[in-house]
Design a protein around this motif. Structure first.
Motif, PDB file in Angstrom:
ATOM      1  N   ILE A   1     -18.081   0.405  -6.146  1.00  0.00           N
ATOM      2  CA  ILE A   1     -17.250   1.351  -5.395  1.00  0.00           C
ATOM      3  C   ILE A   1     -16.022   1.671  -6.229  1.00  0.00           C
ATOM      4  O   ILE A   1     -15.261   0.778  -6.602  1.00  0.00           O
ATOM      5  CB  ILE A   1     -16.861   0.760  -4.016  1.00  0.00           C
ATOM      6  CG1 ILE A   1     -18.133   0.508  -3.198  1.00  0.00           C
ATOM      7  CG2 ILE A   1     -15.901   1.685  -3.290  1.00  0.00           C
ATOM      8  CD1 ILE A   1     -17.881  -0.183  -1.884  1.00  0.00           C
ATOM      9  N   ASP A   2     -15.843   2.961  -6.520  1.00  0.00           N
ATOM     10  CA  ASP A   2     -14.714   3.374  -7.357  1.00  0.00           C
ATOM     11  C   ASP A   2     -13.374   3.219  -6.636  1.00  0.00           C
ATOM     12  O   ASP A   2     -12.435   2.664  -7.180  1.00  0.00           O
ATOM     13  CB  ASP A   2     -14.903   4.829  -7.812  1.00  0.00           C
ATOM     14  CG  ASP A   2     -16.097   4.978  -8.740  1.00  0.00           C
ATOM     15  OD1 ASP A   2     -16.391   4.031  -9.499  1.00  0.00           O
ATOM     16  OD2 ASP A   2     -16.749   6.036  -8.688  1.00  0.00           O
ATOM     17  N   ASP A   3     -13.297   3.741  -5.412  1.00  0.00           N
ATOM     18  CA  ASP A   3     -12.051   3.696  -4.649  1.00  0.00           C
ATOM     19  C   ASP A   3     -12.196   2.659  -3.534  1.00  0.00           C
ATOM     20  O   ASP A   3     -12.512   3.003  -2.392  1.00  0.00           O
ATOM     21  CB  ASP A   3     -11.746   5.089  -4.076  1.00  0.00           C
ATOM     22  CG  ASP A   3     -10.456   5.132  -3.286  1.00  0.00           C
ATOM     23  OD1 ASP A   3      -9.654   4.169  -3.362  1.00  0.00           O
ATOM     24  OD2 ASP A   3     -10.246   6.138  -2.573  1.00  0.00           O
ATOM     25  N   ILE A   4     -11.951   1.406  -3.863  1.00  0.00           N
ATOM     26  CA  ILE A   4     -12.154   0.321  -2.904  1.00  0.00           C
ATOM     27  C   ILE A   4     -11.228   0.462  -1.697  1.00  0.00           C
ATOM     28  O   ILE A   4     -11.668   0.342  -0.554  1.00  0.00           O
ATOM     29  CB  ILE A   4     -11.960  -1.050  -3.582  1.00  0.00           C
ATOM     30  CG1 ILE A   4     -13.039  -1.242  -4.649  1.00  0.00           C
ATOM     31  CG2 ILE A   4     -11.998  -2.178  -2.561  1.00  0.00           C
ATOM     32  CD1 ILE A   4     -12.838  -2.459  -5.529  1.00  0.00           C
ATOM     33  N   ILE A   5      -9.970   0.754  -1.942  1.00  0.00           N
ATOM     34  CA  ILE A   5      -9.005   0.897  -0.837  1.00  0.00           C
ATOM     35  C   ILE A   5      -9.429   2.042   0.076  1.00  0.00           C
ATOM     36  O   ILE A   5      -9.430   1.902   1.307  1.00  0.00           O
ATOM     37  CB  ILE A   5      -7.573   1.134  -1.373  1.00  0.00           C
ATOM     38  CG1 ILE A   5      -7.129  -0.019  -2.292  1.00  0.00           C
ATOM     39  CG2 ILE A   5      -6.592   1.333  -0.221  1.00  0.00           C
ATOM     40  CD1 ILE A   5      -7.091  -1.373  -1.628  1.00  0.00           C
ATOM     41  N   GLY A   6      -9.819   3.169  -0.498  1.00  0.00           N
ATOM     42  CA  GLY A   6     -10.277   4.306   0.297  1.00  0.00           C
ATOM     43  C   GLY A   6     -11.501   3.961   1.122  1.00  0.00           C
ATOM     44  O   GLY A   6     -11.609   4.334   2.300  1.00  0.00           O
TER      45      GLY A   6
END
Length: 157
Positions: free
Chosen positions: A95-100
C-alpha cells in the motif's frame, strides 16, 4: 490425534494451531483451465505461479506466518486486535499511502463517530419473512438429512 470426541474437543481448545510453512503456489490466471490430469510429482516451476494440476509449493512469508499465528490465538485477550491487523507489515506491504488507506477503511470516519441508523424501510427490504410452508419444507429437509446421515454412518460401521 485424539482417542475420543472429548479429547478431540479438548485438543482443539488447548493445543496450538498448526500453520504449515509451505503452501501451494497460485494457479496462473492467464492459463486456460483445461482438464489436465493431476501431476502428483513435485515440479520445478519457477516464478509466482504454477500450472493447473501441478503440485508446486512455496514457502510462506515470515510476516504472513506471524499474522496468521496471531489471528489464530485462541484466547481473545491475547489475540491480535483489528487495529493491529490493519497496521501489520504484511497487510500494508504493497500500500503506497498507508495513512490514507487507514483513514479510508476506518468505519468511524465514514459515520463521523455516529452509530449507523437503520430505518423501517431498509429493515423491511433486508429481512424477508419466511412462510409457514418454507419453514415446514426446511424442517422436513433437515429431518431427512439427519436420518440419511445416520443410515450412512451405520453403513460405514
Amino acid at each position: 490425534m485424539a482417542e475420543d470426541e472429548y479429547q478431540l474437543y479438548r485438543a482443539i481448545a488447548n493445543e496450538e494451531v498448526y500453520i504449515p510453512r509451505r503452501r501451494l503456489k497460485a494457479v496462473d490466471p492467464s492459463c486456460s483451465t483445461s482438464q489436465s490430469p493431476l501431476n502428483t510429482g513435485m515440479s520445478l516451476s519457477t516464478g509466482p505461479y504454477r500450472e493447473e494440476g501441478e503440485l508446486t509449493f512455496e514457502d510462506i512469508d515470515e510476516e504472513l506466518y506471524d499474522l496468521l499465528s496471531r489471528l489464530l490465538i485462541k484466547d481473545p485477550a491475547e489475540r491480535i486486535k483489528l487495529r493491529e491487523v490493519k497496521r501489520h507489515p504484511w497487510v500494508v506491504r504493497d500500500i503506497d499511502d498507508i495513512i490514507g488507506w487507514l483513514e479510508a477503511s476506518d468505519p468511524s470516519q465514514r459515520t463521523a463517530g455516529k452509530r449507523i441508523q437503520v430505518d423501517d424501510r431498509e429493515l423491511e427490504r433486508a429481512v424477508i419473512p419466511i412462510t409457514l410452508l418454507e419453514r415446514a419444507r426446511s424442517a422436513v429437509k433437515t429431518a431427512i438429512g439427519k436420518v440419511m446421515g445416520v443410515k450412512a454412518l451405520a453403513g460405514e460401521l
